[in-house]
Design an enzyme around this catalytic site. Structure first.
Site, short mmCIF file in Angstrom:
data_model
loop_
_atom_site.label_atom_id
_atom_site.label_comp_id
_atom_site.label_asym_id
_atom_site.label_seq_id
_atom_site.Cartn_x
_atom_site.Cartn_y
_atom_site.Cartn_z
N TYR A 50 0.83 -1.21 0.00
CA TYR A 50 0.00 0.00 0.00
C TYR A 50 0.86 1.25 0.00
CZ TYR A 50 -3.87 3.14 0.95
OH TYR A 50 -4.80 4.14 0.85
N PHE A 58 -6.28 19.45 -24.95
CA PHE A 58 -7.05 18.23 -25.19
C PHE A 58 -8.41 18.38 -24.48
CE2 PHE A 58 -8.28 13.81 -24.21
CZ PHE A 58 -8.44 13.39 -25.52
N ASP A 59 -9.39 17.61 -24.91
CA ASP A 59 -10.75 17.85 -24.39
C ASP A 59 -10.90 17.64 -22.88
OD1 ASP A 59 -10.38 15.19 -25.07
OD2 ASP A 59 -12.49 14.76 -25.24
N ASP A 92 1.72 19.10 -21.12
CA ASP A 92 0.87 17.92 -21.28
C ASP A 92 1.66 16.98 -22.18
OD1 ASP A 92 -0.88 15.97 -22.08
OD2 ASP A 92 -2.57 17.32 -22.37
N ALA A 126 1.62 13.62 -22.97
CA ALA A 126 1.13 12.30 -23.39
C ALA A 126 1.98 11.68 -24.50
CB ALA A 126 -0.33 12.40 -23.83
N LYS A 137 -0.21 6.51 -23.50
CA LYS A 137 0.32 6.75 -24.85
C LYS A 137 1.81 6.41 -24.84
CE LYS A 137 -3.51 9.50 -24.82
NZ LYS A 137 -4.34 9.68 -23.63
N HIS A 166 -18.80 14.06 -26.70
CA HIS A 166 -18.56 13.11 -27.80
C HIS A 166 -18.56 11.65 -27.34
CE1 HIS A 166 -14.56 13.60 -26.16
NE2 HIS A 166 -14.09 12.60 -26.89
N1 F0G Z 1 -3.71 14.98 -22.94
C1 F0G Z 1 -3.68 14.58 -24.21
C2 F0G Z 1 -2.85 15.33 -25.20
C3 F0G Z 1 -4.42 13.46 -24.61
O1 F0G Z 1 -4.37 13.08 -25.89
C4 F0G Z 1 -5.17 12.77 -23.64
C5 F0G Z 1 -5.94 11.60 -24.00
C6 F0G Z 1 -5.16 13.22 -22.32
C7 F0G Z 1 -4.41 14.34 -22.00
C8 F0G Z 1 -5.94 12.53 -21.24
O2 F0G Z 1 -5.33 11.35 -20.87
O3 F0G Z 1 -6.96 9.56 -21.51
O4 F0G Z 1 -5.10 9.12 -19.91
O5 F0G Z 1 -7.01 10.51 -19.24
N2 F0G Z 1 -6.17 11.28 -25.16
C9 F0G Z 1 -6.84 10.08 -25.63
C10 F0G Z 1 -6.99 10.17 -27.11
C11 F0G Z 1 -8.07 9.72 -24.90
O6 F0G Z 1 -7.69 9.30 -27.67
O7 F0G Z 1 -6.40 11.05 -27.74
P1 F0G Z 1 -6.14 10.07 -20.35
#
Ligand code: F0G
Length: 458
Positions: free
Chosen positions: A72, A124-125, A214, A216, A257, A449
């Site tokens: 833990y 990102f969304d 960010d 990813a 990613k 979406h």
């Molecule tokens: N930032 C970027 C640039 C992303 O592309 C994503 C996720 C996130 C943050 C959020 O990360 O999914 O681990 O919570 N992108 C995915 C996509 C979902 O299909 O592009 P997460």
């Protein structure tokens, strides 16, 4: 003769996939309310929904999984993971989270206050969602080059320094941080140059504003810097990545990613005050500080994944595959955001379905058509994903309307790329007969979406 290009790995385990009939797909899509997120994975032949958490782990990662420490607190796997992050990024404070948006949630819970302004190169969304749900404003400062899908430019993910400075100047004292997304997913997996990363950070710092990267797809971004930016051709991916991080104050990471794992994320920073502040939100939202939403075994696999994916050959294999698909689309004359991005091809739906008005969501329509054609599941990164303006509640039609063909890491072969390209060509060849799009019958207020319900306009 010169030997042709080939993958830097071989396949040790396979997973069967299944084709379907058009009649089956018609029924399934109808049941899914024309939203491909609602399909069952067995109803999909080739899945290009996302590159997030859909990659194949290596034998080394699976081996690490077996060695995970599930304690833990104070788990060995946490320290392996943390030390890897520190070695690769230079950040000493690391907070694990279950995925990228959880990292945003934890950090933004500490940093974002109502009325704040957070500029970024096309958030990102989920990032935008976490800003807007706190009644703050996400302002896009991406370079205008990104808007012209047919323009060949090496770094279309860049920040426009003029746009950024305007936001910083007009909102002094009200900008908690800037978000720099590498690669820039929303505009097509387009990279940001080292020069732009450095200048963006210098500009922000001049106004006393910290920068959150960010990250990813930071490794893919580093690959493009090595290939495209002068002065970096002889540097390793690890050196380039470390330099990228050296200019910014903090990173949020979706490890699904470029971390090459199916689930995971983290925050890393050298700002002790942010670390202390974010920690308080990690414990209630994610879990104790040495697991924060991840299993010990997942952190162990992530440590290996981060190391593996910051090696040139791994990235070279991946980007070559994306570019292979792009070349096929070139052959068929199908327009997409040029040049091909790091993780995906973004088909310019407005230029394909010219008979479908934007109010009827061309990219969503093309996504449906592609699925019906062959069972290839792509994803709309366009007007539906853009959500409504939080103030006026109008649809946001100002951006681009893409169908994203997103390639999972180490999963499909180039034969699959051929099928994807041929499917799209078949739809493309009958594009003039597609005169109507889709209409929303139900939508969520934010991030619609994922769950939106649509009907085909007859
Ligand atoms: N930032 C970027 C640039 C992303 O592309 C994503 C996720 C996130 C943050 C959020 O990360 O999914 O681990 O919570 N992108 C995915 C996509 C979902 O299909 O592009 P997460």
């Amino acid at each position: 003769m010169e030997l042709p290009f080939a993958e830097a790995w071989k396949i040790k385990m396979v997973e069967p996939i299944r084709k379907s009939t058009r009649a089956e797909r018609e029924k399934w899509l109808e049941e899914a309310h024309n939203n491909i997120f609602m399909l069952k994975s067995e109803q999909v032949y080739i899945d290009l929904l996302t590159d997030s958490g859909t990659g194949a782990m290596s034998d080394r990662q699976w081996a690490a999984l077996m060695m995970g420490d599930e304690s833990y607190s104070g788990a060995r796997s946490f320290f392996e993971f943390k030390d890897t992050v520190t070695r690769l990024t230079g950040f000493k404070n690391v907070i694990p989270t279950h995925q990228g948006r959880a990292a945003e949630n934890v950090l933004f819970s500490y940093l974002v206050k109502q009325g704040n302004v957070v500029p970024g190169n096309a958030h990102f969304d989920t990032t935008k969602g976490h800003i807007e749900s706190r009644k703050a404003f996400a302002i896009d400062v991406t370079t205008d080059e990104a808007k012209d899908t047919q323009l060949e430019a090496p770094f279309k993910g860049n920040v426009s320094l003029e746009k950024l400075e305007k936001v910083l100047k007009e909102n002094q004292g009200n900008v908690p941080f800037m978000v720099l997304t590498v690669t820039n997913n929303t505009v097509g997996g387009q990279p940001v140059s080292m020069k732009n990363i450095r200048e963006t950070s210098e500009l922000c710092h001049k106004y006393g504003v910290p920068v959150v990267m960010d990250s990813a797809r930071f490794a893919e971004n580093a690959y493009f810097i090595k290939i495209r930016e002068k002065g970096f051709e002889n540097k390793t991916i690890k050196e380039i990545a470390k330099e990228m991080f050296s200019y910014v104050d903090c990173m949020t990471m979706s490890a699904k990613k470029d971390g090459l794992v199916n689930m995971g994320g983290f925050i890393a920073t050298n700002k002790d005050d942010w670390y202390e502040g974010a920690k308080k939100f990690c414990i209630p939202f994610e879990g104790f500080l040495t697991y924060g939403g991840m299993n010990g075994r997942d952190m162990a696999a992530l440590a290996v994944g981060l190391d593996e994916n910051t090696e040139f050959d791994m990235l070279d294999t991946r980007i070559h595959q994306v570019q292979y698909l792009a070349k096929k689309l070139d052959e068929y004359g199908i327009p997409y955001q040029r040049p091909a991005g790091g993780h995906a091809i973004f088909v310019d739906a407005d230029k394909v379905l010219t008979n479908v008005p934007k109010e009827e969501f061309p990219a969503q329509t093309l996504t449906c058509e592609l699925y019906l054609e062959s069972g290839v599941r792509a994803c709309e990164i366009g007007y539906i994903l853009a959500d409504r303006d939080p103030v006026t509640r109008e649809n946001r039609f100002g951006g681009l309307d893409f169908v994203r063909l997103c390639i999972p890491r180490r999963v499909y072969t180039n034969n699959h790329m051929d099928v994807i390209a041929a499917s799209l060509k078949n739809v493309f060849d009958r594009r003039d007969s597609i005169k109507h799009g889709v209409r929303i019958t139900w939508e969520a207020e934010l991030m619609r979406h994922f769950t939106v319900q649509l009907e085909r306009i007859k």
